[in-house]
Scaffold this motif. Structure first.
Motif, PDB file in Angstrom:
ATOM      1  N   ILE A  71     -23.246  22.283   0.451  1.00  0.00           N
ATOM      2  CA  ILE A  71     -24.533  22.966   0.550  1.00  0.00           C
ATOM      3  C   ILE A  71     -25.073  23.081  -0.863  1.00  0.00           C
ATOM      4  CG2 ILE A  71     -25.743  25.094   1.119  1.00  0.00           C
ATOM      5  CD1 ILE A  71     -23.788  25.494   3.398  1.00  0.00           C
ATOM      6  N   ALA A  72     -26.262  22.526  -1.082  1.00  0.00           N
ATOM      7  CA  ALA A  72     -26.901  22.523  -2.394  1.00  0.00           C
ATOM      8  C   ALA A  72     -28.261  23.191  -2.288  1.00  0.00           C
ATOM      9  CB  ALA A  72     -27.053  21.087  -2.909  1.00  0.00           C
ATOM     10  N   VAL A  73     -28.647  23.921  -3.339  1.00  0.00           N
ATOM     11  CA  VAL A  73     -29.923  24.627  -3.337  1.00  0.00           C
ATOM     12  C   VAL A  73     -30.699  24.328  -4.605  1.00  0.00           C
ATOM     13  CG1 VAL A  73     -28.972  26.496  -1.932  1.00  0.00           C
ATOM     14  CG2 VAL A  73     -29.039  26.745  -4.425  1.00  0.00           C
ATOM     15  N   ASN A  74     -31.975  24.657  -4.562  1.00  0.00           N
ATOM     16  CA  ASN A  74     -32.862  24.615  -5.728  1.00  0.00           C
ATOM     17  C   ASN A  74     -33.235  26.062  -6.021  1.00  0.00           C
ATOM     18  OD1 ASN A  74     -35.307  24.609  -7.286  1.00  0.00           O
ATOM     19  ND2 ASN A  74     -35.769  22.527  -6.626  1.00  0.00           N
ATOM     20  N   LEU A  75     -32.977  26.533  -7.239  1.00  0.00           N
ATOM     21  CA  LEU A  75     -33.175  27.935  -7.560  1.00  0.00           C
ATOM     22  C   LEU A  75     -34.638  28.351  -7.672  1.00  0.00           C
ATOM     23  CD1 LEU A  75     -30.273  28.739 -10.041  1.00  0.00           C
ATOM     24  CD2 LEU A  75     -30.415  29.165  -7.581  1.00  0.00           C
ATOM     25  N   ASN A  76     -35.578  27.411  -7.545  1.00  0.00           N
ATOM     26  CA  ASN A  76     -36.970  27.814  -7.387  1.00  0.00           C
ATOM     27  C   ASN A  76     -37.154  28.635  -6.113  1.00  0.00           C
ATOM     28  OD1 ASN A  76     -38.718  27.035  -9.542  1.00  0.00           O
ATOM     29  ND2 ASN A  76     -38.410  24.895  -8.977  1.00  0.00           N
ATOM     30  N   LYS A 333     -16.143  30.403  -9.489  1.00  0.00           N
ATOM     31  CA  LYS A 333     -14.807  30.139  -8.958  1.00  0.00           C
ATOM     32  C   LYS A 333     -13.750  30.130 -10.051  1.00  0.00           C
ATOM     33  CE  LYS A 333     -12.165  26.493  -6.616  1.00  0.00           C
ATOM     34  NZ  LYS A 333     -12.225  25.103  -6.097  1.00  0.00           N
ATOM     35  N   LYS A 334     -14.039  29.498 -11.192  1.00  0.00           N
ATOM     36  CA  LYS A 334     -13.054  29.391 -12.262  1.00  0.00           C
ATOM     37  C   LYS A 334     -12.682  30.747 -12.841  1.00  0.00           C
ATOM     38  CE  LYS A 334     -14.425  24.696 -13.571  1.00  0.00           C
ATOM     39  NZ  LYS A 334     -14.986  23.829 -14.652  1.00  0.00           N
ATOM     40  N   LEU A 335     -13.592  31.698 -12.730  1.00  0.00           N
ATOM     41  CA  LEU A 335     -13.334  33.048 -13.231  1.00  0.00           C
ATOM     42  C   LEU A 335     -12.821  33.971 -12.128  1.00  0.00           C
ATOM     43  CD1 LEU A 335     -16.549  33.513 -15.416  1.00  0.00           C
ATOM     44  CD2 LEU A 335     -14.276  32.728 -16.158  1.00  0.00           C
ATOM     45  N   GLY A 336     -12.663  33.417 -10.928  1.00  0.00           N
ATOM     46  CA  GLY A 336     -12.216  34.232  -9.811  1.00  0.00           C
ATOM     47  C   GLY A 336     -13.249  35.240  -9.349  1.00  0.00           C
ATOM     48  N   TRP A 337     -14.539  34.916  -9.510  1.00  0.00           N
ATOM     49  CA  TRP A 337     -15.617  35.846  -9.185  1.00  0.00           C
ATOM     50  C   TRP A 337     -16.214  35.456  -7.837  1.00  0.00           C
ATOM     51  CZ3 TRP A 337     -20.559  36.698 -12.684  1.00  0.00           C
ATOM     52  CH2 TRP A 337     -21.301  37.759 -12.147  1.00  0.00           C
ATOM     53  N   PHE A 338     -15.921  36.263  -6.843  1.00  0.00           N
ATOM     54  CA  PHE A 338     -16.437  36.068  -5.498  1.00  0.00           C
ATOM     55  C   PHE A 338     -17.125  37.348  -5.046  1.00  0.00           C
ATOM     56  CE2 PHE A 338     -13.009  33.098  -6.000  1.00  0.00           C
ATOM     57  CZ  PHE A 338     -13.380  31.969  -5.285  1.00  0.00           C
ATOM     58  N   ILE A 339     -18.073  37.224  -4.140  1.00  0.00           N
ATOM     59  CA  ILE A 339     -18.739  38.389  -3.570  1.00  0.00           C
ATOM     60  C   ILE A 339     -18.190  38.643  -2.175  1.00  0.00           C
ATOM     61  CG2 ILE A 339     -20.919  39.407  -2.854  1.00  0.00           C
ATOM     62  CD1 ILE A 339     -22.301  37.598  -4.881  1.00  0.00           C
ATOM     63  N   ASP A 340     -17.675  39.844  -1.946  1.00  0.00           N
ATOM     64  CA  ASP A 340     -17.221  40.273  -0.629  1.00  0.00           C
ATOM     65  C   ASP A 340     -18.419  40.879   0.096  1.00  0.00           C
ATOM     66  OD1 ASP A 340     -16.114  41.335   1.621  1.00  0.00           O
ATOM     67  OD2 ASP A 340     -14.673  42.636   0.605  1.00  0.00           O
ATOM     68  N   MET A 341     -18.985  40.141   1.037  1.00  0.00           N
ATOM     69  CA  MET A 341     -20.216  40.565   1.682  1.00  0.00           C
ATOM     70  C   MET A 341     -20.014  41.797   2.563  1.00  0.00           C
ATOM     71  SD  MET A 341     -22.169  38.358   0.342  1.00  0.00           S
ATOM     72  CE  MET A 341     -23.690  38.653   1.221  1.00  0.00           C
ATOM     73  N   ASP A 342     -18.799  42.012   3.065  1.00  0.00           N
ATOM     74  CA  ASP A 342     -18.551  43.160   3.929  1.00  0.00           C
ATOM     75  C   ASP A 342     -18.538  44.476   3.171  1.00  0.00           C
ATOM     76  OD1 ASP A 342     -18.431  41.814   6.339  1.00  0.00           O
ATOM     77  OD2 ASP A 342     -16.290  41.400   6.178  1.00  0.00           O
ATOM     78  N   VAL A 357     -26.120  32.842 -12.670  1.00  0.00           N
ATOM     79  CA  VAL A 357     -24.741  32.477 -13.029  1.00  0.00           C
ATOM     80  C   VAL A 357     -24.275  31.283 -12.212  1.00  0.00           C
ATOM     81  CG1 VAL A 357     -22.340  33.253 -13.020  1.00  0.00           C
ATOM     82  CG2 VAL A 357     -24.144  34.803 -13.795  1.00  0.00           C
ATOM     83  N   MET A 358     -24.583  31.277 -10.901  1.00  0.00           N
ATOM     84  CA  MET A 358     -24.233  30.122 -10.072  1.00  0.00           C
ATOM     85  C   MET A 358     -24.863  28.855 -10.626  1.00  0.00           C
ATOM     86  SD  MET A 358     -24.577  31.419  -6.139  1.00  0.00           S
ATOM     87  CE  MET A 358     -23.685  32.835  -5.504  1.00  0.00           C
ATOM     88  N   ARG A 363     -24.202  23.921 -11.415  1.00  0.00           N
ATOM     89  CA  ARG A 363     -25.232  22.880 -11.444  1.00  0.00           C
ATOM     90  C   ARG A 363     -24.578  21.504 -11.619  1.00  0.00           C
ATOM     91  NH1 ARG A 363     -29.156  25.363 -13.851  1.00  0.00           N
ATOM     92  NH2 ARG A 363     -30.546  25.383 -12.040  1.00  0.00           N
ATOM     93  N   ARG A 364     -25.014  20.560 -10.804  1.00  0.00           N
ATOM     94  CA  ARG A 364     -24.463  19.214 -10.835  1.00  0.00           C
ATOM     95  C   ARG A 364     -25.518  18.236 -11.306  1.00  0.00           C
ATOM     96  NH1 ARG A 364     -24.811  14.967  -7.219  1.00  0.00           N
ATOM     97  NH2 ARG A 364     -23.221  13.381  -7.483  1.00  0.00           N
ATOM     98  N   LYS A 365     -25.123  17.313 -12.186  1.00  0.00           N
ATOM     99  CA  LYS A 365     -26.024  16.280 -12.659  1.00  0.00           C
ATOM    100  C   LYS A 365     -25.831  15.002 -11.874  1.00  0.00           C
ATOM    101  CE  LYS A 365     -26.101  18.098 -17.391  1.00  0.00           C
ATOM    102  NZ  LYS A 365     -25.815  17.813 -18.831  1.00  0.00           N
TER     103      LYS A 365
END
Length: 368
Positions: A71-76, A333-342, A357-358, A363-365
């Motif tokens: 799943i890829a997004v555009n931050l606009n 992910k590398k920093l172990g930073w996840f959001i627990d939505m519950d 931050v995401m 970001r992929r080139k």
């Protein structure tokens, strides 16, 4: 869109926040994603997974199927794209050229803050696009065909989430072929909450000329929302519409007739939701029960680095509608930073800084 169910049916609430993504099946995952980055700026990876799809058996020949998807997004701002390829089975394209009004999603809408400027920019590097024109309500737009024949309608929208260099944003909606307009309007308004008719027009339309069959007669109904959406990702996803299109001069063909979910084309339109159990009871009461449920017994479904629950229903013509309730989403992910939505208020929007931050990390080139 938030709903309060009939208390006889259910005392709980559920919320449909907006279009999370539109699925795009392809024959070459990397080439497609490179194209979507280079042309539309879908360069931030929310998740990527290369495992077996075991829970979509009604739509995959009753057999688990290995696939590679992201799943890829555009931050606009706007919905994302789920880019999807079978890993072991040979993808099966449609045996005919998909035309306007064929049953299913025949075009995805991509938001753009300056259609005329983007058209000039795009024509310099990609020739397979139509002229700038206007939708029936006067919105500037044009159509572009991707490298595998999928149609995208570029529509002008001035709003942005996090301003990027690209003029385009994410998914703003879909054009969906239907066989019975009145039945489809009832479904999308009553079940999915599109409670505003932007236009309802019948005839021939200059803006459809670039599409196969675009010179024929159609009835077109554009549906939107009368109030703003709530939910963690609603700021990123923004407002969205669905445009229902009924062919009047011919019998529409089913875009996915005789093919599997995940085969080339627009697979599904996916909505971000909360309150899945309540939503399931609501849909069943409306005559559209879940046809797939990833977690029928309350278990957690892992989606690469994220986790959640997904379900499917069908519109009156069998077009697939996906619902996703997210439980955990990676930020770094590398920093172990996840959001627990519950652990947070489900109606409160996530702050922009998390998406920044995401973008920095995920970001992929092109070519990576």
């Amino acid at each position: 869109m938030a709903f309060t169910n009939n208390p006889i049916i259910d005392m709980e609430n559920f919320n449909i926040s907006g279009i999370q993504q539109i699925g795009v099946g392809t024959v070459d995952f990397r080439k497609s994603w490179d194209w979507f980055i280079g042309m539309f700026g879908f360069d931030v990876r929310i998740l990527e997974d290369d495992t077996v799809a075991e829970r979509m058996l009604p739509y995959t020949g009753n057999m688990p199927q290995k696939r590679h998807a992201c799943i890829a997004v555009n931050l606009n701002g706007g919905g994302g794209l789920e880019i999807w390829q079978y890993s072991e089975r040979k993808p099966k394209p449609a045996e005919f050229i998909v035309a306007a009004g064929d049953s299913g999603i025949f075009a995805a809408k991509v938001k753009c803050r300056d259609v005329s400027a983007f058209h000039t920019e795009l024509k310099a590097k990609w020739q397979d696009c139509g002229d700038v024109c206007r939708t029936p309500d006067g919105t500037p737009c044009f159509y572009v065909k991707d490298l595998y024949g999928n149609m995208f309608q570029i529509v002008e929208r001035k709003d942005t989430f996090i301003r990027q260099k690209t003029l385009t944003g994410g998914i703003a909606g879909a054009m969906i072929g239907v066989s019975d307009m009145d039945a489809s309007v009832r479904f999308y308004s009553e079940v999915l909450g599109y409670d505003k008719v932007v236009y309802d027009r019948t005839g021939t339309f200059a803006d459809l000329i670039f599409l196969p069959g675009g010179d024929q007669r159609y009835r077109r109904v554009l549906l939107g929302h009368g109030s703003g959406a709530k939910g963690a990702f609603s700021g990123l996803m923004g407002d969205n519409v669905v445009e229902l299109v009924q062919a009047l001069d011919r019998t529409p063909r089913k875009i996915y007739g005789g093919r599997y979910w995940g085969d080339p084309g627009f697979i599904q339109i996916c909505y971000d939701v909360t309150g899945m159990n309540a939503l399931g009871r609501f849909c069943a009461a409306k005559g559209h029960p879940f046809t797939v449920d990833s977690c029928p017994d309350g278990e957690v479904f892992d989606m690469g680095d994220a986790s959640g629950r997904f379900t499917y229903i069908e519109d009156p013509d069998g077009t697939l509608i996906e619902f996703v309730e997210t439980y955990k989403v990676p930020v770094a992910k590398k920093l172990g930073w996840f959001i627990d939505m519950d652990s947070r208020d489900k109606e409160k929007r996530l702050p922009r800084v998390l998406f920044r931050v995401m973008g920095w990390i995920s970001r992929r080139k092109i070519g990576e």
